[in-house]
Design a protein around this motif. Structure first.
Motif, PDB file in Angstrom:
ATOM      1  N   GLU A 179       0.799  -1.227   0.000  1.00  0.00           N
ATOM      2  CA  GLU A 179       0.000   0.000   0.000  1.00  0.00           C
ATOM      3  C   GLU A 179       0.833   1.281   0.000  1.00  0.00           C
ATOM      4  O   GLU A 179       1.782   1.394   0.769  1.00  0.00           O
ATOM      5  CB  GLU A 179      -0.924   0.033   1.221  1.00  0.00           C
ATOM      6  CG  GLU A 179      -2.142  -0.832   1.082  1.00  0.00           C
ATOM      7  CD  GLU A 179      -1.971  -2.171   1.761  1.00  0.00           C
ATOM      8  OE1 GLU A 179      -1.155  -2.264   2.681  1.00  0.00           O
ATOM      9  OE2 GLU A 179      -2.646  -3.128   1.347  1.00  0.00           O
ATOM     10  N   ARG A 206      -8.861   4.073   8.562  1.00  0.00           N
ATOM     11  CA  ARG A 206      -9.132   2.786   7.926  1.00  0.00           C
ATOM     12  C   ARG A 206      -8.008   1.778   8.069  1.00  0.00           C
ATOM     13  O   ARG A 206      -8.186   0.604   7.755  1.00  0.00           O
ATOM     14  CB  ARG A 206      -9.442   3.020   6.446  1.00  0.00           C
ATOM     15  CG  ARG A 206     -10.676   3.889   6.270  1.00  0.00           C
ATOM     16  CD  ARG A 206     -10.904   4.216   4.822  1.00  0.00           C
ATOM     17  NE  ARG A 206     -11.556   3.148   4.109  1.00  0.00           N
ATOM     18  CZ  ARG A 206     -11.145   2.676   2.932  1.00  0.00           C
ATOM     19  NH1 ARG A 206     -10.035   3.136   2.391  1.00  0.00           N
ATOM     20  NH2 ARG A 206     -11.810   1.730   2.322  1.00  0.00           N
ATOM     21  N   TYR A 207      -6.850   2.232   8.484  1.00  0.00           N
ATOM     22  CA  TYR A 207      -5.723   1.314   8.682  1.00  0.00           C
ATOM     23  C   TYR A 207      -5.234   1.450  10.126  1.00  0.00           C
ATOM     24  O   TYR A 207      -4.289   2.189  10.399  1.00  0.00           O
ATOM     25  CB  TYR A 207      -4.603   1.603   7.679  1.00  0.00           C
ATOM     26  CG  TYR A 207      -4.973   1.249   6.258  1.00  0.00           C
ATOM     27  CD1 TYR A 207      -4.659   0.005   5.722  1.00  0.00           C
ATOM     28  CD2 TYR A 207      -5.664   2.154   5.455  1.00  0.00           C
ATOM     29  CE1 TYR A 207      -5.008  -0.323   4.420  1.00  0.00           C
ATOM     30  CE2 TYR A 207      -6.025   1.824   4.144  1.00  0.00           C
ATOM     31  CZ  TYR A 207      -5.685   0.591   3.641  1.00  0.00           C
ATOM     32  OH  TYR A 207      -6.039   0.275   2.356  1.00  0.00           O
ATOM     33  N   CYS A 261     -15.395  -1.464   5.853  1.00  0.00           N
ATOM     34  CA  CYS A 261     -14.141  -0.708   5.908  1.00  0.00           C
ATOM     35  C   CYS A 261     -14.350   0.761   5.571  1.00  0.00           C
ATOM     36  O   CYS A 261     -13.469   1.576   5.800  1.00  0.00           O
ATOM     37  CB  CYS A 261     -13.112  -1.319   4.955  1.00  0.00           C
ATOM     38  SG  CYS A 261     -13.623  -1.241   3.240  1.00  0.00           S
ATOM     39  N   SER A 262     -15.479   1.102   5.013  1.00  0.00           N
ATOM     40  CA  SER A 262     -15.706   2.499   4.632  1.00  0.00           C
ATOM     41  C   SER A 262     -16.825   3.153   5.437  1.00  0.00           C
ATOM     42  O   SER A 262     -17.287   4.234   5.090  1.00  0.00           O
ATOM     43  CB  SER A 262     -16.009   2.594   3.133  1.00  0.00           C
ATOM     44  OG  SER A 262     -14.890   2.198   2.385  1.00  0.00           O
ATOM     45  N   SER A 310      -7.533   7.253   0.491  1.00  0.00           N
ATOM     46  CA  SER A 310      -8.403   6.076   0.461  1.00  0.00           C
ATOM     47  C   SER A 310      -7.746   4.903  -0.272  1.00  0.00           C
ATOM     48  O   SER A 310      -8.267   3.801  -0.272  1.00  0.00           O
ATOM     49  CB  SER A 310      -9.744   6.414  -0.206  1.00  0.00           C
ATOM     50  OG  SER A 310      -9.539   6.805  -1.550  1.00  0.00           O
ATOM     51  N   ASN A 333     -11.503   1.169  -3.694  1.00  0.00           N
ATOM     52  CA  ASN A 333     -10.187   1.286  -3.066  1.00  0.00           C
ATOM     53  C   ASN A 333      -9.763  -0.078  -2.545  1.00  0.00           C
ATOM     54  O   ASN A 333     -10.526  -1.043  -2.561  1.00  0.00           O
ATOM     55  CB  ASN A 333     -10.196   2.360  -1.983  1.00  0.00           C
ATOM     56  CG  ASN A 333     -11.269   2.096  -0.942  1.00  0.00           C
ATOM     57  OD1 ASN A 333     -11.255   1.067  -0.284  1.00  0.00           O
ATOM     58  ND2 ASN A 333     -12.199   3.041  -0.798  1.00  0.00           N
ATOM     59  N   GLU A 334      -8.515  -0.111  -2.104  1.00  0.00           N
ATOM     60  CA  GLU A 334      -7.869  -1.365  -1.726  1.00  0.00           C
ATOM     61  C   GLU A 334      -8.718  -2.195  -0.734  1.00  0.00           C
ATOM     62  O   GLU A 334      -8.976  -3.372  -0.956  1.00  0.00           O
ATOM     63  CB  GLU A 334      -6.529  -1.012  -1.091  1.00  0.00           C
ATOM     64  CG  GLU A 334      -5.612  -2.169  -0.914  1.00  0.00           C
ATOM     65  CD  GLU A 334      -4.773  -2.421  -2.156  1.00  0.00           C
ATOM     66  OE1 GLU A 334      -4.979  -1.750  -3.183  1.00  0.00           O
ATOM     67  OE2 GLU A 334      -3.925  -3.312  -2.090  1.00  0.00           O
ATOM     68  N   LEU A 335      -9.164  -1.572   0.340  1.00  0.00           N
ATOM     69  CA  LEU A 335      -9.865  -2.324   1.378  1.00  0.00           C
ATOM     70  C   LEU A 335     -11.235  -2.787   0.896  1.00  0.00           C
ATOM     71  O   LEU A 335     -11.682  -3.890   1.219  1.00  0.00           O
ATOM     72  CB  LEU A 335     -10.016  -1.470   2.643  1.00  0.00           C
ATOM     73  CG  LEU A 335      -8.722  -1.197   3.425  1.00  0.00           C
ATOM     74  CD1 LEU A 335      -8.992  -0.250   4.594  1.00  0.00           C
ATOM     75  CD2 LEU A 335      -8.106  -2.500   3.942  1.00  0.00           C
ATOM     76  N   GLU A 336     -11.895  -1.941   0.116  1.00  0.00           N
ATOM     77  CA  GLU A 336     -13.213  -2.338  -0.395  1.00  0.00           C
ATOM     78  C   GLU A 336     -13.088  -3.522  -1.338  1.00  0.00           C
ATOM     79  O   GLU A 336     -13.927  -4.429  -1.336  1.00  0.00           O
ATOM     80  CB  GLU A 336     -13.893  -1.159  -1.094  1.00  0.00           C
ATOM     81  CG  GLU A 336     -14.305  -0.066  -0.121  1.00  0.00           C
ATOM     82  CD  GLU A 336     -14.881   1.178  -0.790  1.00  0.00           C
ATOM     83  OE1 GLU A 336     -15.306   2.085  -0.070  1.00  0.00           O
ATOM     84  OE2 GLU A 336     -14.901   1.232  -2.047  1.00  0.00           O
ATOM     85  N   LEU A 382     -10.838  -5.868  -1.240  1.00  0.00           N
ATOM     86  CA  LEU A 382     -10.609  -7.060  -0.420  1.00  0.00           C
ATOM     87  C   LEU A 382     -11.903  -7.526   0.249  1.00  0.00           C
ATOM     88  O   LEU A 382     -12.234  -8.713   0.248  1.00  0.00           O
ATOM     89  CB  LEU A 382      -9.578  -6.751   0.667  1.00  0.00           C
ATOM     90  CG  LEU A 382      -8.125  -7.005   0.302  1.00  0.00           C
ATOM     91  CD1 LEU A 382      -7.204  -6.357   1.323  1.00  0.00           C
ATOM     92  CD2 LEU A 382      -7.834  -8.507   0.199  1.00  0.00           C
ATOM     93  N   GLU A 383     -12.630  -6.563   0.798  1.00  0.00           N
ATOM     94  CA  GLU A 383     -13.874  -6.912   1.480  1.00  0.00           C
ATOM     95  C   GLU A 383     -14.878  -7.538   0.502  1.00  0.00           C
ATOM     96  O   GLU A 383     -15.552  -8.516   0.819  1.00  0.00           O
ATOM     97  CB  GLU A 383     -14.471  -5.661   2.133  1.00  0.00           C
ATOM     98  CG  GLU A 383     -15.630  -5.962   3.074  1.00  0.00           C
ATOM     99  CD  GLU A 383     -16.150  -4.693   3.760  1.00  0.00           C
ATOM    100  OE1 GLU A 383     -15.335  -3.848   4.183  1.00  0.00           O
ATOM    101  OE2 GLU A 383     -17.389  -4.551   3.860  1.00  0.00           O
TER     102      GLU A 383
END
Lengths: 461, 146, 520
Positions: free
Chosen positions: A62, A91-92, C8-9, C43, C386-389, C391-392
């Motif tokens: 990241e 978020r992290y 995550c968001s 984000s 985004n990255e986390l979304e 993955l989720e």
């Protein structure tokens, strides 16, 4: 004098050897645990650099962007940094280290990143994240200064500058690797382990050669901790392997905290690895063990099979990061090869005073050119105008020079996306020397077979 | 403390024409079930296989919808149609495609009179106009430029 | 509105309207995420910049051009050799990239003089190339260099060269799409109409929004040529600079990627009366329909039908072989923009897979409208993911394969999801009949990789199979397949070659004589 150091004649760049400073800072930042950098600029400065590094390592990781859009470019974009820090921290939850890496756009508009960091510390961090350890570190890397190499150098220095703090003297060594691969870090750690030397490695990127686990838990990230960085002030000494990638940090530690520093040589080849071990011995008082004598012997044994039969007198062009290029050239000379052309992609003022370059200038007994501010067109142009080469050493961006001119090429440096697994293999240490010599021989062998150029010679070996 | 304002908003009004959207929806709900089912089948084919209804601006979509669906009605009624201009020709091409496929997937068309077909296509046109223009949530439709 | 909220968001209220699930009974007036809005800083969005949208996506596929970026070297280096848009002139535009190499002194004192020197130098370095594009970057936009004036000066001094300038700095817009727009408009304003082409057919088109990824353009060009159609220009894959200056003489604009290139089609329609026909080059049926429409437009539908019949007969048994084995497999269709609508329905219908999610990195609401219109129920549609979304979403949807970019593909790899490169393709071309089979083949090889199967085995806990020293894709895919399908003599695996483009280049067009010439 047979060897000349001079800048290229053209003002422009055709097929650059390097990208710009922010990339170097980003490559350094991914070596730190719990660290996500924010690149303050347009989104491309992150998206493409992530892609580039990801192509090289075949991994993801990241890095965030402050996503500066038109209004930011006109009115200033510090609000984007503030928002980015907050969004990232929300978020992290594990993130502790946030370098804020500037780019050409935000340096030109004059955004006061240092000021906004102070503001964020006073306001956002103390109010919204009072119990959380967060380090915001401005890193100034305008793209119109230096290159990715200086960007890396600046970032290492700034991380060390930010964190290092004197406590109790430790018996650790700081090992600043420079811009290397996971395979290099592994080999360097192995050498130090054999010497029974405890070292802080900047940066621990070995884990970027990461697994695909059945429980799907693996992620790629750097492993140098905040504690590691803090402790650099207490080390008994610093060895920075690369003069141009980490040298500044070593000097800073020496000036600020009296940590003795040895800068260079890049331990590429037998001779430079010997010097590296000698330096470690000098600094720590630990002897060079029998096991390394043996390892060295294995490398020399392998190289002896190759050097004067196959590699001798082979004409080589080398391009890439300066310490790598110089180290490779030195090793090639030991292998009886003839580096004819060294291309350095920027014009660092330090090159003129580099003792290794001075030594080449004094001692090389055939025509050799070292071109600074070079691009890959320099290489191609010389080939088209009569430079005869048996081998090219360099990164993947120059692949078409080799392909179109039918010259065998060993991929080495950054990035090497067009060959499998290059990041896994060291070029440093005795293992690196073996690997380099054998791979150079193998690409030459393959080329002989494709071109039917005395390919039968390998019937007996 | 720093006030973080996430300024992620759009300047365009939407839906693009609220009154027209309400009227279209009311008219749609006033239709009988059979007609609604049939229009749904016809709409679905357009959505899955066509792209002409998705030009980027409201005025352009309205023009596309009217141009292509009016020729489609003509063709489905077996009435003669000869395109004259390049614009008409490109609409005609899409209308022919539509008419041919409707004949395949809508067997009930064969039993309908010309007037019934025309009013069915009128309902289809109204529905498409609602889905892609008046009721659309696309905030860029009212942008003045391409 | 069936908005989907990512865990995550939750802390980002402004993300709430950027994802929807298309439920039963939903339509475009009830399910559409916001789109093309400013990115949320920090984000970890996947978006690029407006410079890359102009230079990298649209400008650079033009093949006979010196592509120069006016700025520090990074912009050109970073966007160089990251795509697979080939050309039939030995890939000049892939191999060479030019940066003016702006330094601090230029930032302070201006970079116009060095730009001029750069231009002259570059033409000297490439004496066979007489055309150039220059792209502004963030740095040179901010210092206010007048690139157009410098280019004009050089053109006045060197009458045999022509230079196009695109002022699209990286910060110009929420994503790369801002750059698509700028280069479209700059090209039609500055270059279209400045060359009069030789017309060799009665049927003349521009092929627009096609970038020749792994040879897509050349596949389509072959069909057009077999129909006797003259392709005046391709915007821009494998296209020539002067061909694109002559766009105003076409009878029809055939538009593939409307996201990146609808602007120029709209302007060609408004200014020159050339109609716009949106087509799909992907998928047997959509492609057949597209060629038919083009044929119909020119009154040569029979020629299209001949190609459709020939190609379908040749490739359908192979497509169906894969379809039988891909049925029900869950796909995340996560491209940049246009593929979400080009593929959403076609892969479901013709390959039997189920699209469980679509996203667009840089697109607008218009792209999402097309994508959502074409995908089935329960699909999760995400704007500017985004990255986390990502993955989720993968954890929730458990896709069998995802189609996305290289780096997000590495993220998927770690959680055991195979990926195919949606931008550059795995083993393309994927356009055309054969290409579509190659796509199906690539999906099949990804999903049924024995290594993928091994990746999910935990040797410390799981039973380790010892019955065989290997597995094959067939052993995996045919396990539950009906006997009559497994043994079908109609169906067969892909039988094409590694590089189908090489053979196309040896063909000798035109295959049809223009009507006027035939009458003589």
């Amino acid at each position: 004098m047979n060897c000349e150091l001079k800048p290229k004649d053209r003002i422009g760049t055709i097929n650059p050897i390097f990208t710009c400073q922010p990339c170097g800072a980003q490559y350094a930042s991914i070596g730190i645990e719990d660290c996500i950098g924010i690149v303050h600029g347009g989104q491309g400065c992150v998206m493409f650099v992530r892609l580039l590094i990801s192509q090289h390592l075949k991994e993801s990781f990241e890095i965030a962007s402050s996503s500066v859009h038109e209004d930011g470019a006109v009115f200033g974009a510090l609000d984007r940094v503030e928002e980015a820090v907050d969004v990232l921290l929300m978020r992290y939850p594990n993130v502790k280290v946030v370098p804020i890496i500037t780019t050409c756009s935000t340096e030109v508009i004059g955004d006061d990143v240092d000021g906004v960091v102070t503001k964020l510390q006073d306001e956002l961090l103390s109010v919204k994240y009072p119990d959380r350890e967060v380090h915001l570190i401005p890193i100034h890397t305008p793209s119109f200064v230096g290159s990715m190499v200086t960007g890396y150098d600046v970032a290492v220095r700034d991380f060390v500058k930010y964190f290092s703090k004197k406590d109790k003297p430790s018996f650790k060594l700081n090992l600043i690797t420079g811009w290397v691969n996971p395979g290099d870090v592994k080999e360097l750690k192995h050498l130090l382990a054999e010497m029974q030397v405890d070292a802080t490695v900047l940066f621990e990127i070995e884990s970027f050669d990461s697994p695909l686990m059945p429980d799907k838990s693996a992620v790629s990230h750097g492993s140098t901790t905040i504690q590691d960085l803090v402790g650099t002030a207490d080390a008994q000494g610093t060895i920075a392997l690369n003069r141009y990638e980490g040298g500044q940090a070593a000097k800073w530690l020496q000036t600020r905290w009296d940590v003795p520093a040895i800068i260079g040589p890049t331990p590429i080849g037998i001779r430079n690895t010997d010097t590296f071990l000698r330096n470690v011995k000098e600094m720590t008082g630990k002897p060079i063990p029998e096991s390394l004598v043996r390892e060295r012997g294995i490398a020399i044994d392998a190289i002896t099979d190759l050097a004067h039969m196959f590699l001798a007198d082979k004409r080589v062009a080398i391009y890439g990061n300066p310490d790598l290029v110089i180290g490779l050239a030195e090793f090639c000379l030991d292998l009886e090869m003839k580096p004819k052309l060294l291309l350095l992609g920027d014009e660092n003022a330090g090159y003129a005073d580099d003792p290794r370059i001075a030594a080449l200038k004094e001692n090389v007994d055939y025509p050799m050119e070292i071109v600074t501010n070079a691009d890959l067109f320099e290489l191609e142009d010389r080939i088209k105008n009569g430079l005869e080469l048996d081998l090219i050493l360099g990164h993947s961006k120059g692949r078409f020079v080799a392909i179109d001119n039918n010259i065998p090429m060993l991929r080495v440096g950054f990035p090497t996306y067009d060959r499998a697994g290059m990041y896994r293999h060291p070029v440093v240490g005795y293992a690196g020397a073996t690997w380099l010599a054998e791979q150079m021989a193998n690409v030459i062998f393959t080329d002989m077979e494709y071109k039917k150029n005395k390919e039968w010679i390998l019937n007996v070996w | 403390m720093t006030k973080i304002t996430h300024s992620v908003v759009s300047d365009h009004p939407f839906p693009n024409d609220a009154a027209a959207a309400d009227a279209a929806l009311a008219a749609w709900e006033a239709l009988d079930d059979v007609t609604r089912d049939r229009v749904d089948v016809m709409v679905d084919w357009i959505m899955k296989y066509c792209l002409w209804q998705f030009h980027s601006r409201a005025w352009d979509r309205t023009r596309q919808n009217a141009g292509i669906l009016s020729i489609t009605a003509t063709l489905l009624c077996d009435e003669p149609y000869t395109p004259q201009t390049p614009d008409e020709k490109v609409y005609w091409v899409d209308a022919v495609t539509l008419a041919r496929n409707y004949r395949k997937i809508c067997p009930w068309l064969a039993d309908m009179s010309k007037d019934e077909i025309k009013s069915l296509v009128t309902a289809l046109h109204a529905r498409i106009e609602y889905l892609t223009v008046t009721g659309s949530l696309n905030e860029e439709l009212t942008d003045q430029h391409y | 509105m069936p908005y989907h909220e990512f865990d995550c968001s939750k802390c980002l209220p402004e993300r709430q309207k950027h994802a929807v699930v298309k439920g039963a009974g939903d339509n475009l007036t009830t399910a559409l995420p916001l789109g093309y809005l400013n990115t949320i800083p920090g984000s970890i969005s996947e978006r690029g910049c407006a410079y890359c949208g102009a230079k990298h996506v649209i400008g650079t596929p033009m093949k006979d051009v010196i592509h120069m970026s006016h700025g520090p070297v990074g912009c050109t280096y970073d966007t160089w050799q990251t795509k697979r848009y080939i050309s039939d002139n030995n890939n000049f535009q892939l191999k060479y990239t030019f940066a003016t190499d702006v330094r601090e002194k230029h930032i302070v004192f201006g970079a116009e003089a060095m730009l001029k020197q750069n231009i002259i130098e570059a033409f000297k370095a490439c004496p066979d190339i007489k055309r150039m594009t220059i792209y502004q970057t963030c740095a040179t936009a901010l210092i206010g260099d007048d690139i157009n004036a410098v280019a004009q000066e050089v053109m006045d001094e060197m009458p045999d060269v022509d230079i196009f300038v695109c002022n699209s700095p990286g910060f110009g817009g929420p994503s790369q799409s801002g750059g698509h727009h700028k280069i479209n408009i700059a090209w039609i304003n500055d270059k279209v109409g400045t060359v009069e082409p030789e017309i060799t057919s009665d049927y003349v088109i521009n092929y627009v929004g096609e970038y020749n990824i792994q040879g897509d353009q050349e596949v389509m060009l072959d069909y057009f040529t077999r129909m006797g159609i003259q392709v005046l220009s391709t915007f821009t894959g494998n296209g020539t600079y002067d061909g694109l200056r002559a766009m105003h003489r076409a009878h029809l604009n055939v538009l593939e990627c409307a996201r990146s290139a609808e602007y120029i089609c709209n302007e060609l329609r408004a200014r020159y009366g050339i109609p716009r026909l949106d087509i799909d080059g992907f998928g047997f049926e959509p492609l057949a329909q597209s060629l038919r429409k083009i044929g119909m437009f020119f009154g040569i539908e029979d020629r299209a039908e001949a190609i459709i019949a020939e190609e379908t007969a040749r490739w359908k048994p192979e497509l169906d072989w894969y379809k039988e084995r891909l049925k029900g497999k869950k796909v995340c269709l996560w491209p940049g923009g246009s593929k979400l609508w080009h593929w959403a329905h076609a892969i479901e219908e013709e390959m039997g897979v189920k699209v469980v999610s679509v996203y667009t990195k840089f697109g607008h609401q218009g792209d999402m409208e097309k994508g959502i219109a074409r995908c089935g129920e329960d699909a999760l549609a995400i704007d500017d993911p985004n990255e986390l979304e990502g993955l989720e979403a993968m954890e929730r949807l458990k896709p069998d394969v995802i189609f996305t970019g290289k780096r997000p593909g590495e993220v998927a790899k770690k959680i055991g999801v195979p990926y195919l490169n949606a931008h550059a393709y795995h083993n393309g071309p994927w356009k055309g009949w054969e290409g579509w089979v190659r796509f199906a083949r690539d999906i099949y090889n990804a999903i049924y990789s024995p290594i993928h199967q091994l990746a999910l085995v935990d040797i410390s806990k799981d039973e380790i199979a010892t019955d065989r020293g290997f597995l094959t894709q067939r052993l995996l895919s045919d396990r539950t397949l009906a006997e009559e399908i497994r043994t079908s003599t109609r169906l067969r695996e892909y039988t094409g070659t590694y590089d189908p483009i090489a053979a196309l280049r040896k063909k000798n067009p035109p295959y049809f004589t223009p009507m006027a010439a035939a009458a003589e």
